[in-house]
Scaffold this motif. Structure first.
Motif, PDB file in Angstrom:
ATOM      1  N   VAL A  59      11.258  -2.917  25.427  1.00  0.00           N
ATOM      2  CA  VAL A  59       9.768  -3.686  24.779  1.00  0.00           C
ATOM      3  C   VAL A  59      10.271  -3.991  24.117  1.00  0.00           C
ATOM      4  O   VAL A  59      11.292  -3.602  23.246  1.00  0.00           O
ATOM      5  CB  VAL A  59       9.383  -1.824  24.939  1.00  0.00           C
ATOM      6  CG1 VAL A  59       7.538  -2.118  23.894  1.00  0.00           C
ATOM      7  CG2 VAL A  59       8.785  -1.272  25.717  1.00  0.00           C
ATOM      8  N   MET A  60      10.112  -5.343  24.033  1.00  0.00           N
ATOM      9  CA  MET A  60       9.664  -6.405  22.259  1.00  0.00           C
ATOM     10  C   MET A  60       9.065  -5.800  21.597  1.00  0.00           C
ATOM     11  O   MET A  60       7.428  -6.101  21.873  1.00  0.00           O
ATOM     12  CB  MET A  60      10.095  -7.835  23.319  1.00  0.00           C
ATOM     13  CG  MET A  60      11.546  -8.091  23.935  1.00  0.00           C
ATOM     14  SD  MET A  60      12.858  -7.600  22.961  1.00  0.00           S
ATOM     15  CE  MET A  60      13.251  -9.410  22.125  1.00  0.00           C
ATOM     16  N   LYS A  61       9.180  -6.223  20.333  1.00  0.00           N
ATOM     17  CA  LYS A  61       8.459  -6.109  19.146  1.00  0.00           C
ATOM     18  C   LYS A  61       8.105  -7.808  18.989  1.00  0.00           C
ATOM     19  O   LYS A  61       8.468  -8.218  18.497  1.00  0.00           O
ATOM     20  CB  LYS A  61       9.113  -4.870  17.820  1.00  0.00           C
ATOM     21  CG  LYS A  61       8.526  -3.782  18.847  1.00  0.00           C
ATOM     22  CD  LYS A  61       9.099  -2.583  17.197  1.00  0.00           C
ATOM     23  CE  LYS A  61       8.488  -1.486  17.515  1.00  0.00           C
ATOM     24  NZ  LYS A  61       9.171  -0.814  15.853  1.00  0.00           N
ATOM     25  N   ILE A  62       6.590  -8.170  18.891  1.00  0.00           N
ATOM     26  CA  ILE A  62       6.244  -8.992  18.111  1.00  0.00           C
ATOM     27  C   ILE A  62       5.439  -8.791  16.651  1.00  0.00           C
ATOM     28  O   ILE A  62       4.103  -8.306  17.035  1.00  0.00           O
ATOM     29  CB  ILE A  62       5.555  -9.741  19.582  1.00  0.00           C
ATOM     30  CG1 ILE A  62       5.987 -10.206  20.552  1.00  0.00           C
ATOM     31  CG2 ILE A  62       4.930 -11.414  18.595  1.00  0.00           C
ATOM     32  CD1 ILE A  62       5.708 -10.573  21.383  1.00  0.00           C
ATOM     33  N   ARG A  63       5.374  -9.895  16.305  1.00  0.00           N
ATOM     34  CA  ARG A  63       4.544  -8.851  14.525  1.00  0.00           C
ATOM     35  C   ARG A  63       3.244 -10.067  14.962  1.00  0.00           C
ATOM     36  O   ARG A  63       3.972 -11.608  15.173  1.00  0.00           O
ATOM     37  CB  ARG A  63       5.241  -9.700  13.530  1.00  0.00           C
ATOM     38  CG  ARG A  63       6.390  -8.251  12.882  1.00  0.00           C
ATOM     39  CD  ARG A  63       6.659  -8.647  11.869  1.00  0.00           C
ATOM     40  NE  ARG A  63       5.501  -8.388  10.845  1.00  0.00           N
ATOM     41  CZ  ARG A  63       4.587  -7.840   9.987  1.00  0.00           C
ATOM     42  NH1 ARG A  63       5.384  -6.380  10.475  1.00  0.00           N
ATOM     43  NH2 ARG A  63       4.063  -7.776   9.103  1.00  0.00           N
TER      44      ARG A  63
ATOM     45  N   THR B 157      -3.142  -1.877   7.442  1.00  0.00           N
ATOM     46  CA  THR B 157      -1.274  -2.463   8.118  1.00  0.00           C
ATOM     47  C   THR B 157      -1.949  -1.511  10.014  1.00  0.00           C
ATOM     48  O   THR B 157      -2.024   0.151   9.921  1.00  0.00           O
ATOM     49  CB  THR B 157       0.036  -1.223   7.397  1.00  0.00           C
ATOM     50  OG1 THR B 157       0.068  -2.072   6.585  1.00  0.00           O
ATOM     51  CG2 THR B 157       0.835  -1.422   8.616  1.00  0.00           C
ATOM     52  N   CYS B 158      -1.949  -2.077  10.582  1.00  0.00           N
ATOM     53  CA  CYS B 158      -1.980  -1.550  12.166  1.00  0.00           C
ATOM     54  C   CYS B 158      -1.250  -0.716  12.816  1.00  0.00           C
ATOM     55  O   CYS B 158       0.119  -1.584  12.838  1.00  0.00           O
ATOM     56  CB  CYS B 158      -2.926  -2.339  12.680  1.00  0.00           C
ATOM     57  SG  CYS B 158      -4.345  -3.493  12.091  1.00  0.00           S
ATOM     58  N   ASP B 159      -1.750  -0.158  13.683  1.00  0.00           N
ATOM     59  CA  ASP B 159      -1.337   0.885  14.268  1.00  0.00           C
ATOM     60  C   ASP B 159      -0.190  -0.128  15.892  1.00  0.00           C
ATOM     61  O   ASP B 159      -1.041  -0.747  15.791  1.00  0.00           O
ATOM     62  CB  ASP B 159      -1.266   2.203  14.381  1.00  0.00           C
ATOM     63  CG  ASP B 159      -2.253   3.516  13.538  1.00  0.00           C
ATOM     64  OD1 ASP B 159      -1.468   3.475  12.775  1.00  0.00           O
ATOM     65  OD2 ASP B 159      -3.099   3.887  14.523  1.00  0.00           O
ATOM     66  N   ALA B 160       0.946   0.204  15.889  1.00  0.00           N
ATOM     67  CA  ALA B 160       1.970  -0.509  17.149  1.00  0.00           C
ATOM     68  C   ALA B 160       0.510  -0.593  17.970  1.00  0.00           C
ATOM     69  O   ALA B 160       0.796   1.145  18.515  1.00  0.00           O
ATOM     70  CB  ALA B 160       2.850  -0.408  17.137  1.00  0.00           C
TER      71      ALA B 160
ATOM     72  N   ILE C 216       5.934  -4.888  26.449  1.00  0.00           N
ATOM     73  CA  ILE C 216       5.574  -5.933  24.692  1.00  0.00           C
ATOM     74  C   ILE C 216       5.050  -4.657  23.116  1.00  0.00           C
ATOM     75  O   ILE C 216       4.307  -4.261  24.507  1.00  0.00           O
ATOM     76  CB  ILE C 216       5.074  -7.183  24.436  1.00  0.00           C
ATOM     77  CG1 ILE C 216       4.007  -7.811  25.109  1.00  0.00           C
ATOM     78  CG2 ILE C 216       5.944  -7.877  24.957  1.00  0.00           C
ATOM     79  CD1 ILE C 216       3.346  -8.723  24.713  1.00  0.00           C
ATOM     80  N   THR C 217       5.329  -4.766  22.398  1.00  0.00           N
ATOM     81  CA  THR C 217       4.532  -3.990  20.949  1.00  0.00           C
ATOM     82  C   THR C 217       3.959  -5.306  20.368  1.00  0.00           C
ATOM     83  O   THR C 217       5.127  -5.903  19.713  1.00  0.00           O
ATOM     84  CB  THR C 217       5.947  -3.072  20.952  1.00  0.00           C
ATOM     85  OG1 THR C 217       5.847  -2.651  22.122  1.00  0.00           O
ATOM     86  CG2 THR C 217       4.861  -2.369  19.920  1.00  0.00           C
ATOM     87  N   LEU C 218       2.637  -5.054  19.937  1.00  0.00           N
ATOM     88  CA  LEU C 218       2.599  -6.034  18.809  1.00  0.00           C
ATOM     89  C   LEU C 218       2.685  -4.960  17.353  1.00  0.00           C
ATOM     90  O   LEU C 218       1.873  -4.099  17.915  1.00  0.00           O
ATOM     91  CB  LEU C 218       1.189  -6.321  19.214  1.00  0.00           C
ATOM     92  CG  LEU C 218       0.902  -7.074  20.400  1.00  0.00           C
ATOM     93  CD1 LEU C 218      -0.967  -7.584  20.764  1.00  0.00           C
ATOM     94  CD2 LEU C 218       1.679  -8.302  20.318  1.00  0.00           C
ATOM     95  N   THR C 219       2.767  -5.669  16.382  1.00  0.00           N
ATOM     96  CA  THR C 219       2.445  -5.284  15.120  1.00  0.00           C
ATOM     97  C   THR C 219       1.837  -5.899  14.270  1.00  0.00           C
ATOM     98  O   THR C 219       2.255  -7.563  14.741  1.00  0.00           O
ATOM     99  CB  THR C 219       3.985  -4.420  14.512  1.00  0.00           C
ATOM    100  OG1 THR C 219       5.048  -5.824  14.791  1.00  0.00           O
ATOM    101  CG2 THR C 219       4.754  -3.611  15.341  1.00  0.00           C
TER     102      THR C 219
END
Length: 264
Positions: A2-6, A117-120, A128-131
């Motif tokens: 899973v890729m994280k994207i800010r 600050t939002c929950d992932a 993907i995971t948005l942060t």
């Protein structure tokens, strides 16, 4: 995987994926530019001012300005100040924009969250995971809406117009994240508060622009894929396309500039 994207990194990813990979996957770093730190300073001061109102413990504009000064003179990371922008000039500009925002924009807003600050948010089918952290969430007759502050030398045109189109994808991510974290959907239009950085006081302007239906381009419309789906496919394939025509394809902004074989 899973890729994280800010959310704040999405414009970089869409502009030059190779630069995004260097910064956010390979963790290559450059010193923060003076202009970027000026923006950080304005964000710091205005956030403290707005947060005090949300907490029903308001402080003065000048009290909040202390955060602006600290961000300029006591930065938390290395800053590459240069002849084009030194600390003293940055302080003058940042303080002026801080005061313009606090006196001309903030009184017209009703914020419910500042620097949220939002929950992932994991989107499993895309991998993907948005942060991210949203600048502001405002309350309107149409529901909650995102407000994002943008500083820059082209943030506000001479006629007061704020260019908003290039920010839609990032704003859409903030809408998804804030709605998920607050447990309430974001239904109102988004606002971009532009803060024009300029050498002279007269040229420093503050304006507000509106973005409607930002999420449509991000998530698709049932007939056409959204940006998130296309980005997810690119990341899964490990393809990071370079963009040598990017306006910030320079050694000042790209940590792989000197070794990049695509810039010609």
């Amino acid at each position: 995987m899973v890729m994280k994207i800010r959310a704040s990194s999405l414009p970089d990813l869409l502009d030059c994926a190779a630069r995004w990979e260097a910064k956010y996957i390979k963790k290559l770093r450059l010193p923060t530019s003076g202009k970027a730190q000026l923006g950080t300073a304005v964000h710091a001061g205005t956030a403290v001012f707005d947060a005090s109102i949300v907490a029903k413990k308001p402080i003065t504009v000048d009290d909040a300005a202390g955060e602006v000064v600290d961000a300029i003179w006591k930065p938390r990371e290395e800053v590459a100040w240069g002849d084009d922008l030194g600390q003293r000039e940055a302080e003058v500009i940042a303080l002026d924009l801080h005061r313009k925002y606090c006196r001309n924009v903030a009184p017209r807003q009703e914020y419910v969250a500042v620097e949220q600050t939002c929950d992932a948010l994991e989107i499993k089918d895309l991998g993907i995971t948005l942060t991210g952290t949203t600048d502001r969430v405002r309350k309107t007759p149409d529901g909650l809406g995102i407000v994002d502050l943008k500083t820059g030398g082209a943030a506000v045109a001479a006629d007061g117009t704020v260019k908003t189109a290039r920010h839609a994808a990032q704003i859409a991510v903030y809408e998804l994240l804030a709605g998920f974290s607050l447990g309430s959907p974001i239904t109102a239009s988004a606002q971009i508060v532009g803060l024009q950085v300029a050498k002279t006081e007269k040229a420093r302007r503050v304006g507000v622009g509106e973005i409607v239906n930002a999420r449509e381009a991000l998530v698709g419309d049932g007939f056409n894929p959204g940006i998130l789906e296309m980005v997810a496919k690119m990341l899964k394939a490990g393809i990071f396309l370079p963009n040598p025509l990017s306006p910030i394809c320079t050694k000042k902004y790209c940590p792989m500039y000197l070794s990049c074989r695509y810039r010609g």
